[in-house]
Write a protein that holds these residues in place. Structure first.
Motif, short mmCIF file in Angstrom:
data_model
loop_
_atom_site.label_atom_id
_atom_site.label_comp_id
_atom_site.label_asym_id
_atom_site.label_seq_id
_atom_site.Cartn_x
_atom_site.Cartn_y
_atom_site.Cartn_z
N SER A 138 0.45 -1.27 -0.21
CA SER A 138 0.02 0.00 0.46
C SER A 138 1.19 1.45 0.08
CB SER A 138 -0.67 -0.19 1.35
OG SER A 138 -1.48 -1.14 0.93
N ILE A 139 2.32 0.99 0.39
CA ILE A 139 2.77 2.55 1.23
C ILE A 139 3.15 2.51 -0.72
CG2 ILE A 139 4.73 3.35 1.78
CD1 ILE A 139 4.11 2.61 4.37
N LEU A 140 3.80 1.37 -1.29
CA LEU A 140 4.04 1.74 -2.31
C LEU A 140 3.88 2.29 -3.65
CD1 LEU A 140 6.75 -1.26 -2.31
CD2 LEU A 140 7.47 0.90 -2.63
N SER A 141 2.86 1.61 -2.59
CA SER A 141 1.20 2.49 -4.74
C SER A 141 1.30 3.69 -4.00
CB SER A 141 -0.09 1.24 -4.93
OG SER A 141 -0.68 1.67 -2.84
N SER A 142 1.13 3.80 -2.66
CA SER A 142 0.56 5.63 -2.55
C SER A 142 1.95 6.23 -2.71
CB SER A 142 0.63 5.53 -1.00
OG SER A 142 -0.72 5.29 -0.50
N MET A 143 2.99 5.86 -3.19
CA MET A 143 4.43 6.84 -3.44
C MET A 143 4.39 6.93 -4.95
SD MET A 143 7.32 4.99 -0.86
CE MET A 143 8.21 5.82 -2.19
N VAL A 144 3.84 5.91 -6.04
CA VAL A 144 3.29 6.14 -7.31
C VAL A 144 2.72 7.61 -7.23
CG1 VAL A 144 2.95 4.56 -9.19
CG2 VAL A 144 4.53 3.49 -7.35
N PHE A 145 1.24 7.22 -6.71
CA PHE A 145 -0.13 8.16 -6.42
C PHE A 145 1.13 9.06 -6.65
CE2 PHE A 145 -4.28 8.72 -5.34
CZ PHE A 145 -4.16 9.12 -6.15
N LEU A 146 1.58 9.95 -5.76
CA LEU A 146 1.93 10.78 -5.51
C LEU A 146 2.86 11.27 -6.47
CD1 LEU A 146 2.15 12.75 -3.08
CD2 LEU A 146 4.23 11.89 -1.79
N ALA A 147 3.83 10.55 -6.16
CA ALA A 147 4.86 10.81 -7.40
C ALA A 147 4.12 11.25 -9.27
CB ALA A 147 5.80 10.19 -7.61
N ALA A 148 2.68 10.31 -9.38
CA ALA A 148 2.17 10.88 -10.15
C ALA A 148 1.15 11.69 -10.23
CB ALA A 148 1.14 9.71 -10.84
N VAL A 149 1.47 12.44 -9.12
CA VAL A 149 0.13 13.78 -8.57
C VAL A 149 1.18 15.36 -8.99
CG1 VAL A 149 -1.03 15.16 -6.90
CG2 VAL A 149 -1.63 12.79 -7.23
N GLY A 150 2.76 14.88 -8.61
CA GLY A 150 3.54 15.60 -8.99
C GLY A 150 3.89 16.00 -10.17
N LEU A 151 3.66 14.73 -11.31
CA LEU A 151 4.30 15.22 -12.82
C LEU A 151 3.04 15.41 -13.41
CD1 LEU A 151 5.79 11.51 -12.98
CD2 LEU A 151 7.30 13.06 -12.91
N VAL A 152 1.77 15.15 -12.59
CA VAL A 152 1.01 15.87 -13.55
C VAL A 152 0.69 17.09 -13.38
CG1 VAL A 152 -2.24 16.03 -13.30
CG2 VAL A 152 -0.29 14.33 -13.42
N TYR A 153 1.17 18.25 -11.50
CA TYR A 153 0.77 19.02 -11.26
C TYR A 153 2.02 20.21 -12.59
CZ TYR A 153 0.69 23.65 -8.55
OH TYR A 153 0.61 24.57 -9.13
N ALA A 154 3.32 18.93 -11.85
CA ALA A 154 4.08 20.14 -13.27
C ALA A 154 4.08 19.82 -14.83
CB ALA A 154 5.76 19.14 -12.69
N ALA A 155 3.14 19.33 -15.26
CA ALA A 155 3.03 19.04 -16.47
C ALA A 155 1.80 20.31 -16.92
CB ALA A 155 2.38 18.08 -16.71
N THR A 156 0.77 20.29 -15.67
CA THR A 156 -0.46 21.74 -16.36
C THR A 156 -0.60 22.41 -15.04
OG1 THR A 156 -1.76 20.08 -14.93
CG2 THR A 156 -1.48 19.31 -16.85
N GLY A 157 -0.03 22.02 -13.77
CA GLY A 157 -0.21 23.80 -13.29
C GLY A 157 -1.40 23.34 -12.04
N THR A 158 -2.39 22.45 -12.11
CA THR A 158 -3.07 22.24 -12.12
C THR A 158 -3.66 21.00 -11.62
OG1 THR A 158 -6.11 22.46 -11.28
CG2 THR A 158 -4.48 22.03 -13.61
N LEU A 159 -4.51 20.59 -10.60
CA LEU A 159 -5.07 19.27 -9.79
C LEU A 159 -6.37 18.85 -9.64
CD1 LEU A 159 -2.45 18.31 -6.94
CD2 LEU A 159 -2.25 17.50 -9.45
N ASN A 160 -7.11 19.59 -9.89
CA ASN A 160 -8.30 19.99 -9.86
C ASN A 160 -8.91 18.96 -11.65
OD1 ASN A 160 -10.95 21.31 -11.28
ND2 ASN A 160 -11.32 22.00 -9.45
N MET A 161 -9.93 18.40 -11.02
CA MET A 161 -9.93 17.54 -12.14
C MET A 161 -10.72 18.06 -13.69
SD MET A 161 -10.85 13.44 -11.20
CE MET A 161 -10.18 12.64 -8.92
N ALA A 162 -11.12 18.38 -13.63
CA ALA A 162 -12.67 19.68 -14.38
C ALA A 162 -11.55 19.69 -15.35
CB ALA A 162 -13.76 20.35 -13.58
N GLN A 163 -10.28 21.12 -14.76
CA GLN A 163 -9.88 21.81 -15.24
C GLN A 163 -8.43 20.87 -15.96
OE1 GLN A 163 -7.61 24.70 -12.27
NE2 GLN A 163 -7.39 26.15 -14.71
#
Length: 501
Positions: free
Chosen positions: A170-195
């Motif tokens: 579970s911790i490993l999957s959460s680390m992957v998820f958090l890394a993915a969230v960071g990459l998404v924000y770096a690429a788009t500047g937002t984490l709001n799903m509609a945006q």
């Protein structure tokens, strides 16, 4: 109606705080827990009606407008998941109360059961309502933190050992998820799903695909799809029966929900459809073949749990309204039926002293009601007509045939074979545990099954049968939800009425 949105999260959290303070008064703990989950169920039903009639319900938490603030969104999919999960968590709570008043094991720290269970519920409901990726990550962490306590409740050696595997994965999957969230924000500047639904389309195809795969990897572990599912059959069976039941019914489905939400809202177009189809087929076949080889009811049900996740991924991979509608219907069906079967396994263990098929026999004669409680959901899971399992599988297989092509048709064949093998393992459990002559474990003095445990199990069986009776209206709801998911416009306009910034 938007003011009701925080309640499915806030009410369980307040209940958790109260039950923690009132640890010395178990009756008050039980009353608060049941009242809180009942309130959550009522609110979820109201939100479902509102979402079905008038579209998504949106609330900007703290009056901070999106995309700056946290947004809670209840569209038809989220509201439907809320209703089913609330009903299941309430029934499992009542079952655990009947099981020595939530004493999960002789040496279990009973005072923490109710607070932890309510925190788990709050995490599940928050995941369904989350309107941005970071809030979804927080929801996963809330439910995972609670699940770490519940899966090791009692502190036995086997629970600590298997629970450690669950925690690490579970911790490993959460680390992957958090890394993915960071990459998404770096690429788009937002984490709001509609945006994100608007901004991700403007990214280079390679970057977009990398973000999609990263999120799928994180959610794939949580949903227990093959080959990321090896941890589940070893972790779930050792937990107490109510804990195993709610884990099997809900936690993997939160992962499936996240896959559905991101693949339709953030990454439409089916860029990884072929990959998802291969994963779905392997999940179905490897899972059910694992079930065939088992001699313990709990492990057998754990493998069928993995196997039937494949049906849901199949519907998502088709990227059609019919496929998504079938997947959503099957999620609702599977939450109810898989939870019921693990509750029945708990009743078998209480009555016969074991869930090992090699030590069981004659239960149909010694406990006829227990035989009925097993037979109905087992046949439902196997997809025997006219149960909801049959209707859900039929909808998915028809969607596969309509889509055409080699992979969809191969998955239709894999789904049919999986259904037949599920019927085989269900029949095998029936013949060995319920039909053959009694073994040593069942010759011990009869144990009276608590009425509350039986009543909670019956309630879930009735809910499963209600899904059959109301299959027509339910398919209408899932079809509408699938249409909105494919369109994306209702969700985006509800969050940004004036247009996406």
């Amino acid at each position: 109606m938007s003011r009701l949105l925080p309640l499915p999260v806030v009410v369980p959290l307040l209940g958790a705080a109260l039950t923690l303070v009132l640890g010395r008064w178990p009756r008050l703990q039980r009353a608060i827990s049941v009242t809180g989950l009942s309130t959550t169920l009522v609110v979820a039903a109201v939100l479902l009606v509102q979402a079905y009639r008038h579209g998504p319900v949106v609330l900007a938490v703290g009056a901070w407008p999106p995309p700056v603030g946290i947004v809670l969104v209840a569209d038809q999919l989220a509201a439907l998941m809320l209703v089913v999960s609330s009903a299941v968590t309430l029934c499992v709570l009542l079952y655990s109360i009947g099981q020595r008043q939530a004493e999960i094991g002789e040496n279990a720290p009973v005072t923490i059961y109710h607070p932890t269970y309510l925190v788990l519920t709050a995490g599940v409901t928050n995941a369904f309502l989350a309107g941005d990726l970071f809030n979804l990550f927080v929801a996963f962490e809330i439910l995972l933190a609670a699940s770490f306590v519940l899966i090791t409740l009692g502190g036995t050696e086997v629970r600590i050992r298997t629970g450690s595997t669950y925690v690490v994965v579970s911790i490993l999957s959460s680390m992957v998820f958090l890394a993915a969230v960071g990459l998404v924000y770096a690429a788009t500047g937002t984490l709001n799903m509609a945006q994100l639904a608007q901004r991700l389309d403007a990214l280079p195809e390679g970057v977009r695909l990398a973000l999609q795969v990263a999120l799928l990897l994180a959610f794939g572990v949580k949903a227990a799809v093959f080959p990321l599912s090896a941890w589940l059959p070893d972790s779930y069976p050792t937990a107490p029966a109510p804990v195993t039941a709610v884990f099997a019914g809900l936690l993997t489905k939160v992962g499936v929900y996240a896959v559905i939400r991101t693949e339709t809202l953030l990454f439409p177009g089916g860029q990884v459809s072929r990959l998802l189809m291969v994963v779905a087929g392997l999940t179905m076949l490897v899972g059910i073949l694992g079930a065939v080889a088992q001699s313990d009811m709990k492990r057998l049900f754990s493998f069928t749990l993995v196997s039937h996740i494949g049906y849901m991924i199949f519907g998502v991979a088709l990227s059609t309204v019919a496929g998504l509608a079938g997947a959503i219907f099957y999620v609702v069906h599977h939450i109810t039926i898989q939870t019921t079967l693990f509750l029945v396994a708990g009743l078998v263990e209480l009555r016969a002293g074991s869930t090992d098929l090699r030590r069981l026999g004659g239960l149909a004669r010694m406990a006829p009601l227990l035989g009925v409680l097993f037979f109905v959901p087992a046949m439902n899971l196997a997809g025997v007509p006219p149960f909801s399992g049959f209707l859900g599988k039929l909808g998915l297989l028809q969607a596969g045939v309509t889509a055409g092509g080699a992979l969809p048709l191969a998955l239709v064949a894999a789904g049919t074979l999986t259904s037949l093998l599920t019927l085989y393992v269900a029949s095998r459990v029936w013949n060995i545990a319920f039909w053959r002559e009694p073994r040593l474990a069942t010759e011990e003095p009869a144990v009276r099954l608590p009425a509350t445990m039986v009543g909670a199990t019956v309630a879930l069986i009735v809910l499963g049968l209600a899904l059959t009776v109301a299959a027509g209206p339910l398919f209408d709801v899932t079809a509408d939800a699938a249409t909105d998911l494919r369109d994306r416009t209702p969700y985006i306009r509800a969050v940004f009425p004036g247009g996406t910034p």
